[in-house]
Design a protein around this motif. Structure first.
Motif, mmCIF file in Angstrom:
data_model
loop_
_atom_site.group_PDB
_atom_site.id
_atom_site.type_symbol
_atom_site.label_atom_id
_atom_site.label_comp_id
_atom_site.label_asym_id
_atom_site.label_seq_id
_atom_site.Cartn_x
_atom_site.Cartn_y
_atom_site.Cartn_z
ATOM 1 N N ASP A 268 -1.546 -13.632 20.951
ATOM 2 C CA ASP A 268 -2.578 -14.606 21.331
ATOM 3 C C ASP A 268 -3.465 -14.921 20.137
ATOM 4 O OD1 ASP A 268 -1.866 -14.996 24.009
ATOM 5 O OD2 ASP A 268 -2.834 -13.109 24.577
ATOM 6 N N SER A 269 -2.864 -15.147 19.006
ATOM 7 C CA SER A 269 -3.606 -15.501 17.796
ATOM 8 C C SER A 269 -2.694 -16.340 16.914
ATOM 9 C CB SER A 269 -4.073 -14.239 17.052
ATOM 10 O OG SER A 269 -2.959 -13.519 16.561
ATOM 11 N N LEU A 270 -3.200 -16.711 15.740
ATOM 12 C CA LEU A 270 -2.433 -17.537 14.796
ATOM 13 C C LEU A 270 -1.903 -16.713 13.632
ATOM 14 C CD1 LEU A 270 -4.697 -20.733 14.672
ATOM 15 C CD2 LEU A 270 -2.689 -20.312 16.099
ATOM 16 N N GLU A 271 -1.903 -15.386 13.772
ATOM 17 C CA GLU A 271 -1.446 -14.534 12.679
ATOM 18 C C GLU A 271 -0.649 -13.357 13.227
ATOM 19 O OE1 GLU A 271 -3.250 -12.601 8.554
ATOM 20 O OE2 GLU A 271 -4.579 -13.115 10.204
ATOM 21 N N PHE A 272 0.364 -12.972 12.453
ATOM 22 C CA PHE A 272 1.245 -11.884 12.841
ATOM 23 C C PHE A 272 1.474 -10.992 11.621
ATOM 24 C CE2 PHE A 272 5.810 -10.848 12.292
ATOM 25 C CZ PHE A 272 5.934 -9.843 13.235
ATOM 26 N N PHE B 230 0.865 -1.181 0.000
ATOM 27 C CA PHE B 230 0.000 0.000 0.000
ATOM 28 C C PHE B 230 0.901 1.229 0.000
ATOM 29 C CE2 PHE B 230 0.931 -1.042 4.356
ATOM 30 C CZ PHE B 230 1.135 0.189 4.978
ATOM 31 N N LEU B 231 0.317 2.328 -0.444
ATOM 32 C CA LEU B 231 1.040 3.593 -0.461
ATOM 33 C C LEU B 231 0.780 4.345 0.834
ATOM 34 C CD1 LEU B 231 0.516 4.884 -4.122
ATOM 35 C CD2 LEU B 231 2.675 4.181 -3.058
ATOM 36 N N ASN B 232 1.851 4.727 1.490
ATOM 37 C CA ASN B 232 1.775 5.557 2.682
ATOM 38 C C ASN B 232 2.339 6.928 2.300
ATOM 39 O OD1 ASN B 232 1.575 6.578 5.233
ATOM 40 N ND2 ASN B 232 3.279 5.392 6.073
ATOM 41 N N GLY B 233 1.452 7.775 1.790
ATOM 42 C CA GLY B 233 1.922 9.029 1.198
ATOM 43 C C GLY B 233 2.598 8.715 -0.125
ATOM 44 N N SER B 234 3.848 9.002 -0.206
ATOM 45 C CA SER B 234 4.617 8.681 -1.413
ATOM 46 C C SER B 234 5.466 7.431 -1.238
ATOM 47 C CB SER B 234 5.521 9.873 -1.772
ATOM 48 O OG SER B 234 6.427 10.156 -0.698
ATOM 49 N N SER B 235 5.414 6.812 -0.047
ATOM 50 C CA SER B 235 6.229 5.629 0.242
ATOM 51 C C SER B 235 5.411 4.361 0.026
ATOM 52 C CB SER B 235 6.753 5.672 1.686
ATOM 53 O OG SER B 235 7.535 6.822 1.909
ATOM 54 N N LEU B 236 6.062 3.366 -0.549
ATOM 55 C CA LEU B 236 5.418 2.075 -0.769
ATOM 56 C C LEU B 236 5.796 1.151 0.380
ATOM 57 C CD1 LEU B 236 3.673 0.457 -2.776
ATOM 58 C CD2 LEU B 236 5.801 -0.349 -3.835
ATOM 59 N N MET B 237 4.783 0.573 1.026
ATOM 60 C CA MET B 237 4.995 -0.278 2.197
ATOM 61 C C MET B 237 4.437 -1.676 1.924
ATOM 62 S SD MET B 237 6.399 2.023 4.078
ATOM 63 C CE MET B 237 6.534 1.213 5.678
ATOM 64 N N ALA B 238 5.092 -2.661 2.507
ATOM 65 C CA ALA B 238 4.629 -4.056 2.418
ATOM 66 C C ALA B 238 4.125 -4.498 3.783
ATOM 67 C CB ALA B 238 5.757 -4.964 1.955
ATOM 68 N N ASN B 239 2.902 -4.986 3.820
ATOM 69 C CA ASN B 239 2.330 -5.532 5.046
ATOM 70 C C ASN B 239 2.501 -7.052 4.985
ATOM 71 O OD1 ASN B 239 1.061 -5.751 7.468
ATOM 72 N ND2 ASN B 239 -0.893 -4.885 6.805
ATOM 73 N N VAL B 240 3.492 -7.560 5.715
ATOM 74 C CA VAL B 240 3.855 -8.978 5.665
ATOM 75 C C VAL B 240 3.033 -9.744 6.696
ATOM 76 C CG1 VAL B 240 5.734 -10.649 5.809
ATOM 77 C CG2 VAL B 240 6.181 -8.337 4.952
ATOM 78 N N SER B 241 2.406 -10.850 6.261
ATOM 79 C CA SER B 241 1.566 -11.681 7.136
ATOM 80 C C SER B 241 2.204 -13.042 7.332
ATOM 81 C CB SER B 241 0.175 -11.858 6.528
ATOM 82 O OG SER B 241 -0.557 -12.861 7.210
ATOM 83 N N CYS B 242 2.285 -13.462 8.602
ATOM 84 C CA CYS B 242 2.686 -14.828 8.954
ATOM 85 C C CYS B 242 1.450 -15.508 9.544
ATOM 86 C CB CYS B 242 3.821 -14.830 9.960
ATOM 87 S SG CYS B 242 5.320 -13.989 9.404
ATOM 88 N N ARG B 243 0.982 -16.583 8.915
ATOM 89 C CA ARG B 243 -0.284 -17.200 9.334
ATOM 90 C C ARG B 243 -0.107 -18.710 9.499
ATOM 91 N NH1 ARG B 243 -5.713 -15.700 8.675
ATOM 92 N NH2 ARG B 243 -5.078 -13.917 7.395
ATOM 93 N N LEU B 244 -0.654 -19.219 10.618
ATOM 94 C CA LEU B 244 -0.668 -20.657 10.887
ATOM 95 C C LEU B 244 -2.036 -21.231 10.539
ATOM 96 C CD1 LEU B 244 1.151 -20.657 14.331
ATOM 97 C CD2 LEU B 244 1.973 -21.846 12.301
ATOM 98 N N ALA B 245 -2.036 -22.437 9.960
ATOM 99 C CA ALA B 245 -3.309 -23.082 9.617
ATOM 100 C C ALA B 245 -4.031 -23.564 10.868
ATOM 101 C CB ALA B 245 -3.072 -24.239 8.653
ATOM 102 N N ARG B 246 -3.301 -24.037 11.861
ATOM 103 C CA ARG B 246 -3.913 -24.508 13.112
ATOM 104 C C ARG B 246 -2.905 -24.381 14.237
ATOM 105 N NH1 ARG B 246 -3.109 -29.891 14.826
ATOM 106 N NH2 ARG B 246 -5.256 -30.056 15.544
ATOM 107 N N GLY B 247 -3.386 -24.519 15.450
ATOM 108 C CA GLY B 247 -2.535 -24.422 16.614
ATOM 109 C C GLY B 247 -3.258 -23.711 17.734
ATOM 110 N N SER B 248 -2.616 -23.657 18.893
ATOM 111 C CA SER B 248 -3.193 -22.996 20.062
ATOM 112 C C SER B 248 -2.269 -21.869 20.505
ATOM 113 C CB SER B 248 -3.380 -24.000 21.212
ATOM 114 O OG SER B 248 -4.335 -24.985 20.868
ATOM 115 N N PRO B 249 -2.803 -20.638 20.573
ATOM 116 C CA PRO B 249 -1.994 -19.518 21.056
ATOM 117 C C PRO B 249 -1.661 -19.721 22.537
ATOM 118 C CG PRO B 249 -4.011 -18.786 19.963
ATOM 119 C CD PRO B 249 -4.156 -20.246 20.198
#
Length: 475
Positions: free
Chosen positions: A259-263, A221-240
């Motif tokens: 306390d979730s399966l995504e960062f 996404f564009l943050n003003g004139s800067s291009l930023m990457a929103n990186v997602s780490c996601r687990l299919a299953r597990g317990s936080p």
């Protein structure tokens, strides 16, 4: 004289009876002791002692295996009262004066059960799939106990393959989600009469899921004139909770316990420049996973744009729908737009629908005309659209032979050609071999026979008729 003799006879009989009872018969007296084998502490029990078949009073003694005299009474049959204490446990027997001792009875002193409770290993009972846990049913007081177990208010079967019961312990060797829930135990004194019970409170066992299938993805996404990457780490299953780490070119750049399966982690990127190889790492209490690497490389949309068309047929080989897919030559995050006869198609409708962020246009009610797609960078509304050439889609009556039918007919034709050629080669080879054998034989016979001997040898060439299959396919 007769009276004197009678007196002597009675006197001798009386002396004989005394001798039998006191000297000889007494040694044959075998008393029998009856009584309880278990008794509650501080209760009162009774032991009964008698000589079967004996009708005269005797002196009975109740003794313990230590030799101590507990009590003595004189009667035909006696009952001994015993107040049970902690020292009452042991073997008891009775005897008669001058006679034998009875059978023995071992008395077990039973402490009434009281104060059942559960303990767990591990403590608290929180574990992951595949781990072992053990519950024990402890009591504040109580001896001679048996135990029963409940899991989610259902009694645990002692023969179950999912549990191992031994004494006061319940063990699960490889826990799964089915073993999670509330447990309780009941301790019971093993008594035939008046058994006593004590039940524990519920204890909740938590079995956490193992983490699995860690994937990394990113959007920009564009943050003003800067291009930023929103990186997602996601687990299919597990317990936080889970500790996530983001690595770029092997270096840890961000760490967070959630306390979730995504960062999520935001990183600056440059358009057209490879910013490195990114990976996610997920750390639980017993596991660690590493995702596949992904290049942080954002390529702008550009080059040629092509449209691939696929018609869908019903059982009668009649076109019922069409699927159009748009392919730009390059572009990491393209946005798509479709037009019919140079007029934009609305994003939704009864005759068509868009899928995969607009890359696929699915025509459920075909409208004949020229279709075109265009693409641009989804993160930049001011970027330039790149358009494809027009693709003509015909509305109806597009009956055609499906590719499966064409392939089947062609394979059948090819198989018949192969079989025919094989038969021809086999026949030719066999005929040639027979002809050679016959020629050799004829030469031998010609050498042995007169010159005017008729030799009738004939050869008729064989003809293989090849059929031509003509398959007509509808346009």
């Amino acid at each position: 004289m007769q009276r004197f003799l009678m007196f002597i006879y009675v006197l001798l009989g009386f002396v004989t009876e005394i001798g039998v009872c006191g000297l000889t018969g007494g040694s044959r007296l075998k008393p029998v002791l009856t009584g309880p084998s278990k008794a509650y502490l501080r209760s009162q029990v009774q032991f009964h002692c008698e000589v079967p078949g004996w009708a005269s009073p005797l002196t009975f003694e109740l003794r313990k295996d230590t030799g101590d005299l507990i009590s003595a009474e004189n009667n035909i049959k006696v009952t001994f009262q015993l107040q049970v204490t902690e020292g009452s446990e042991g073997k008891y027997y009775c005897g008669v004066t001058g006679g034998q001792t009875s059978n023995s009875i071992r008395l077990h002193v039973v402490t009434p059960v009281l104060g059942a409770r559960l303990s767990s290993d591990p403590d608290p009972p929180v574990l992951y799939e595949g781990q072992t846990f053990t519950l024990r049913c402890l009591v504040r007081k109580g001896t001679h106990l048996s135990f029963t177990w409940d899991h989610d208010q259902q009694e645990v079967n002692a023969s179950s393959q999912h549990y191992r019961l031994s004494g006061d312990a319940l063990t699960v060797d490889a826990a799964s989600e089915r073993h999670a829930g509330t447990y309780s135990c009941t301790a019971q004194n093993i008594m035939e009469v008046n058994p006593r019970f004590s039940s524990s409170q519920n204890l909740r066992v938590t079995v956490k899921q193992n983490i699995s299938t860690l994937k990394l993805s990113f959007v920009v996404f564009l943050n003003g004139s800067s291009l930023m990457a929103n990186v997602s780490c996601r687990l299919a299953r597990g317990s936080p909770p889970v500790t996530f780490s983001l690595l770029v070119n092997g270096q840890e750049v961000d760490v967070k316990r959630v306390d979730s399966l995504e960062f999520w982690s935001v990183r600056p990127v440059s358009l057209g420049l490879d910013m490195g190889l990114a990976q996610c790492k997920a750390q639980a209490e017993t596991q660690q996973l590493l995702s596949d690497p992904v290049h942080l490389h954002v390529v702008p949309v550009g080059g040629a744009v092509r449209v691939m068309v696929k018609y869908l047929y019903d059982v009668d080989a009649v076109v019922t729908a069409a699927r159009l897919t748009c392919f730009p030559d390059r572009g990491t995050f393209p946005a798509f737009s479709w037009s019919l006869n140079h007029s934009s198609l609305p994003p939704g409708g009864n005759a068509h629908m868009e899928m995969q962020n607009g890359q696929i246009l699915f025509l459920t009610d075909i409208s004949s005309g020229n279709y075109r797609c265009r693409a641009r960078d989804s993160f930049n509304d001011s970027s330039i659209w790149v358009e494809s050439e027009d693709v003509f889609i015909q509305k109806t009556d597009l009956s055609a032979t499906p590719m499966e039918v064409i392939a089947l007919v062609f394979c059948g034709f090819l198989s018949m050609v192969i079989v025919g050629a094989s038969c021809f080669l086999f026949w030719s080879t066999k005929r040639r071999n027979n002809s050679c054998k016959h020629g050799i034989k004829h030469e031998i016979q010609s050498d042995a026979m007169p010159m005017n001997f008729p030799a009738d040898v004939s050869f008729k060439p064989q003809t293989v008729e090849m059929k031509t299959f003509i398959v007509n396919f509808a346009d």
